[in-house]
Write a protein that holds these residues in place. Sequence first.
Motif, PDB file in Angstrom:
ATOM      1  N   ASN A 191      25.408   8.274  -6.318  1.00  0.00           N
ATOM      2  CA  ASN A 191      23.912   7.738  -6.814  1.00  0.00           C
ATOM      3  C   ASN A 191      23.857   7.841  -8.472  1.00  0.00           C
ATOM      4  OD1 ASN A 191      20.621   7.940  -5.907  1.00  0.00           O
ATOM      5  ND2 ASN A 191      21.671   6.430  -7.225  1.00  0.00           N
ATOM      6  N   GLU A 222      22.273  20.742 -14.896  1.00  0.00           N
ATOM      7  CA  GLU A 222      21.443  21.368 -14.300  1.00  0.00           C
ATOM      8  C   GLU A 222      21.237  22.826 -14.357  1.00  0.00           C
ATOM      9  OE1 GLU A 222      22.147  20.018  -9.946  1.00  0.00           O
ATOM     10  OE2 GLU A 222      20.867  21.867  -9.455  1.00  0.00           O
ATOM     11  N   GLU A 228      36.863  25.235 -16.546  1.00  0.00           N
ATOM     12  CA  GLU A 228      36.087  25.019 -15.001  1.00  0.00           C
ATOM     13  C   GLU A 228      36.801  26.195 -14.133  1.00  0.00           C
ATOM     14  OE1 GLU A 228      34.006  23.149 -13.148  1.00  0.00           O
ATOM     15  OE2 GLU A 228      34.717  24.613 -11.463  1.00  0.00           O
ATOM     16  N   PHE A 254      21.551  13.120 -11.899  1.00  0.00           N
ATOM     17  CA  PHE A 254      22.559  12.677 -12.612  1.00  0.00           C
ATOM     18  C   PHE A 254      22.077  12.331 -14.014  1.00  0.00           C
ATOM     19  CE2 PHE A 254      25.754  12.408  -8.885  1.00  0.00           C
ATOM     20  CZ  PHE A 254      26.342  13.453  -9.304  1.00  0.00           C
ATOM     21  N   GLY A 292      25.764  11.231  -3.026  1.00  0.00           N
ATOM     22  CA  GLY A 292      25.344  10.007  -2.855  1.00  0.00           C
ATOM     23  C   GLY A 292      25.980   9.663  -1.466  1.00  0.00           C
ATOM     24  N   SER A 350      27.883  16.955 -15.951  1.00  0.00           N
ATOM     25  CA  SER A 350      27.561  17.095 -17.477  1.00  0.00           C
ATOM     26  C   SER A 350      28.419  17.452 -18.342  1.00  0.00           C
ATOM     27  CB  SER A 350      26.278  18.142 -17.487  1.00  0.00           C
ATOM     28  OG  SER A 350      26.723  19.223 -16.997  1.00  0.00           O
TER      29      SER A 350
HETATM   30  C1  LIG Z   1      25.802  17.497  -1.913  1.00  0.00           C
HETATM   31  C2  LIG Z   1      24.965  16.732  -3.166  1.00  0.00           C
HETATM   32  C3  LIG Z   1      25.041  15.517  -3.313  1.00  0.00           C
HETATM   33  C4  LIG Z   1      24.128  15.127  -4.496  1.00  0.00           C
HETATM   34  N1  LIG Z   1      24.044  13.994  -4.587  1.00  0.00           N
HETATM   35  C5  LIG Z   1      23.561  13.155  -5.947  1.00  0.00           C
HETATM   36  C6  LIG Z   1      23.388  11.886  -6.166  1.00  0.00           C
HETATM   37  O1  LIG Z   1      24.017  11.108  -5.344  1.00  0.00           O
HETATM   38  N2  LIG Z   1      22.761  11.453  -7.455  1.00  0.00           N
HETATM   39  C7  LIG Z   1      22.061  12.600  -8.218  1.00  0.00           C
HETATM   40  O2  LIG Z   1      21.528  12.065  -8.892  1.00  0.00           O
HETATM   41  N3  LIG Z   1      22.421  13.860  -7.728  1.00  0.00           N
HETATM   42  C8  LIG Z   1      23.142  14.217  -6.699  1.00  0.00           C
HETATM   43  N4  LIG Z   1      23.090  15.643  -6.480  1.00  0.00           N
HETATM   44  C9  LIG Z   1      22.680  16.272  -7.642  1.00  0.00           C
HETATM   45  C10 LIG Z   1      23.864  16.514  -8.836  1.00  0.00           C
HETATM   46  O3  LIG Z   1      25.217  16.581  -8.198  1.00  0.00           O
HETATM   47  C11 LIG Z   1      23.841  17.768  -9.790  1.00  0.00           C
HETATM   48  O4  LIG Z   1      22.479  17.597 -10.490  1.00  0.00           O
HETATM   49  C12 LIG Z   1      24.729  17.442 -10.821  1.00  0.00           C
HETATM   50  O5  LIG Z   1      25.919  17.456 -10.134  1.00  0.00           O
HETATM   51  C13 LIG Z   1      24.599  18.352 -12.107  1.00  0.00           C
HETATM   52  O6  LIG Z   1      25.451  18.405 -12.930  1.00  0.00           O
HETATM   53  P1  LIG Z   1      26.231  19.667 -13.748  1.00  0.00           P
HETATM   54  O7  LIG Z   1      27.310  19.231 -14.380  1.00  0.00           O
HETATM   55  O8  LIG Z   1      25.033  20.285 -14.523  1.00  0.00           O
HETATM   56  O9  LIG Z   1      26.524  20.792 -12.500  1.00  0.00           O
HETATM   57  P2  LIG Z   1      27.808  20.701 -11.597  1.00  0.00           P
HETATM   58  O10 LIG Z   1      27.873  19.298 -11.192  1.00  0.00           O
HETATM   59  O11 LIG Z   1      27.278  21.757 -10.532  1.00  0.00           O
HETATM   60  O12 LIG Z   1      29.068  21.169 -12.427  1.00  0.00           O
HETATM   61  C14 LIG Z   1      29.159  22.311 -12.974  1.00  0.00           C
HETATM   62  C15 LIG Z   1      30.551  23.070 -12.902  1.00  0.00           C
HETATM   63  O13 LIG Z   1      30.624  24.184 -13.623  1.00  0.00           O
HETATM   64  C16 LIG Z   1      31.234  25.054 -13.130  1.00  0.00           C
HETATM   65  N5  LIG Z   1      31.093  26.330 -13.352  1.00  0.00           N
HETATM   66  C17 LIG Z   1      30.082  27.234 -12.759  1.00  0.00           C
HETATM   67  N6  LIG Z   1      29.799  28.484 -13.518  1.00  0.00           N
HETATM   68  C18 LIG Z   1      31.077  28.496 -14.424  1.00  0.00           C
HETATM   69  C19 LIG Z   1      31.701  29.574 -15.182  1.00  0.00           C
HETATM   70  N7  LIG Z   1      30.944  30.611 -15.471  1.00  0.00           N
HETATM   71  N8  LIG Z   1      32.554  29.139 -15.993  1.00  0.00           N
HETATM   72  C20 LIG Z   1      33.317  27.702 -15.814  1.00  0.00           C
HETATM   73  N9  LIG Z   1      32.860  26.946 -14.973  1.00  0.00           N
HETATM   74  C21 LIG Z   1      31.688  27.131 -14.411  1.00  0.00           C
HETATM   75  C22 LIG Z   1      31.107  24.661 -11.436  1.00  0.00           C
HETATM   76  O14 LIG Z   1      32.199  25.201 -10.627  1.00  0.00           O
HETATM   77  C23 LIG Z   1      31.023  23.451 -11.514  1.00  0.00           C
HETATM   78  O15 LIG Z   1      32.163  22.578 -11.308  1.00  0.00           O
HETATM   79  C24 LIG Z   1      23.725  16.076  -5.260  1.00  0.00           C
HETATM   80  C25 LIG Z   1      24.045  17.382  -5.278  1.00  0.00           C
HETATM   81  C26 LIG Z   1      24.818  17.845  -3.946  1.00  0.00           C
HETATM   82  C27 LIG Z   1      24.801  19.405  -4.090  1.00  0.00           C
END
Ligand SMILES: Cc1cc2nc3c(=O)[nH]c(=O)nc-3n(C[C@H](O)[C@H](O)[C@H](O)COP(=O)(O)OP(=O)(O)OC[C@H]3O[C@@H](n4cnc5c(N)ncnc54)[C@H](O)[C@@H]3O)c2cc1C
Length: 401
Positions: free
Chosen positions: A54, A371, A36, A384, A49, A15
């Motif tokens: 995915n 998320e 990050e 995603f 995925g 995101s």
């Molecule tokens: C093993 C696995 C497989 C998955 N496969 C799928 C899939 O195939 N398809 C799908 O739709 N969903 C999948 N999901 C769910 C999907 O990965 C998440 O919903 C998605 O990554 C959320 O994106 P995000 O950017 O909100 O959070 P994240 O991807 O978790 O990214 C958040 C980032 O913020 C950083 N962060 C956290 N706190 C701080 C802070 N205080 N200061 C600075 N940085 C910080 C973290 O280190 C991280 O890098 C999967 C999840 C897992 C665990």
Amino acid sequence: MKGKEKIVVIGGGASGFFAAINIARLNPQTNVVILEKTSKLLSKVKVSGGGRCNVTHACFDPKELSWHYPRGEKELLGPLHHFGVGDIIEWFEERGVELKVEEDGRMFPSSNSSQTIIDCFLEEAKKLAISIKMSTEVLKITKTNNFQLQCKDGVIEADKIVVGVGGNSKEKHYEFLNELGLNIIAPIPSLFTFNLPKHPSNQLMGLSINATVKLKATDFEEYGPVLFTHWGMSGPVILKLSAKAAKYLFAKSYQFEFAVCWMDNAESFIEEQRKRYGNKLVWKTSLSEIPKRLWTYFIDRASIASDKNWADLNKEEVERLEQVLSNDLYTANGKTTFKEEFVTCGGLELGEVNMKTMESKKVEGLYFCGEVLDVDAVTGGFNFQAAWTTSYRAALAISGK
Ligand SMILES: Cc1cc2nc3c(=O)[nH]c(=O)nc-3n(C[C@H](O)[C@H](O)[C@H](O)COP(=O)(O)OP(=O)(O)OC[C@H]3O[C@@H](n4cnc5c(N)ncnc54)[C@H](O)[C@@H]3O)c2cc1C
């Protein structure tokens, strides 16, 4: 003269990157920085995925798509109309990333590698001169005229902030948001399988069959493939239930009863077998719809002796078999993470966010995506998609588009 507006994106995940790229693209007059906390970027995308990522799901009707979000169904509807599945496919296509659809609707990069998505984001970020600071955890945010983000190595200033820190089952993860007076719904796990330790069904490991699973004393019920594992039950139906009933199951400390209906018409099915195969042994019956191993398990479970033929079954035996086929009871004892693939139920309360702009209703200039919000979905690419949709909305609002 006022300098470029500085937008800080917290989180170098799906995101955060999607928001940063679109802000920089839609409004080149901004200075975009990603912070990050770890030494890795897009780490969940990498493993997602099964390493294939995915990206989304081929479900083009926003209403239908929204049904896959136990948290966020109503609130995401508008944003999904605005930036939905077709839009993300096009977004990637415009950048040379082709997506393909699998039979069950899940969409992956045609390369079958999550690295394609990572490369695309890194390349875009480079082209747009987005600066990225790794190993920079935001610990606290304060606001005077602009924002001050307190990190271990000092304070970073920002005009606007996008929070894309993802979900986490630890409350500490959300502390810096709590301190801003924002309301966080207590995080708990979603997407897990049901444990049946040392249960005879463990021997059916690897076998998958369609069934209806219902959590006892609730309205939670799903139909579809159930997969036996060596620790309990998994498969799309179980994962869906774990997501939809995440709060209920948490409250039960993952000790709960569920019933499986393997066959809708058990009574007439038994009647039919008795008429057709009266003098045949029950356990030897060969059924096209039920694998042999499973049938033997049902017979054992109904305590029907191996020398019984259909005609000789007494009333109690018929009732027991009918019960096993149509209302087979299990007591789950714990949960297991599905292939390390999990999401968080909970996060920033959606009522605190303007879903048209993803801006906090309490703190002007503070935006949210992914998320970290109290949004989560079943497996299939929906998590995603929520990240892309909310990030894009935030980017548009920040860019004044
Ligand atoms: C093993 C696995 C497989 C998955 N496969 C799928 C899939 O195939 N398809 C799908 O739709 N969903 C999948 N999901 C769910 C999907 O990965 C998440 O919903 C998605 O990554 C959320 O994106 P995000 O950017 O909100 O959070 P994240 O991807 O978790 O990214 C958040 C980032 O913020 C950083 N962060 C956290 N706190 C701080 C802070 N205080 N200061 C600075 N940085 C910080 C973290 O280190 C991280 O890098 C999967 C999840 C897992 C665990």
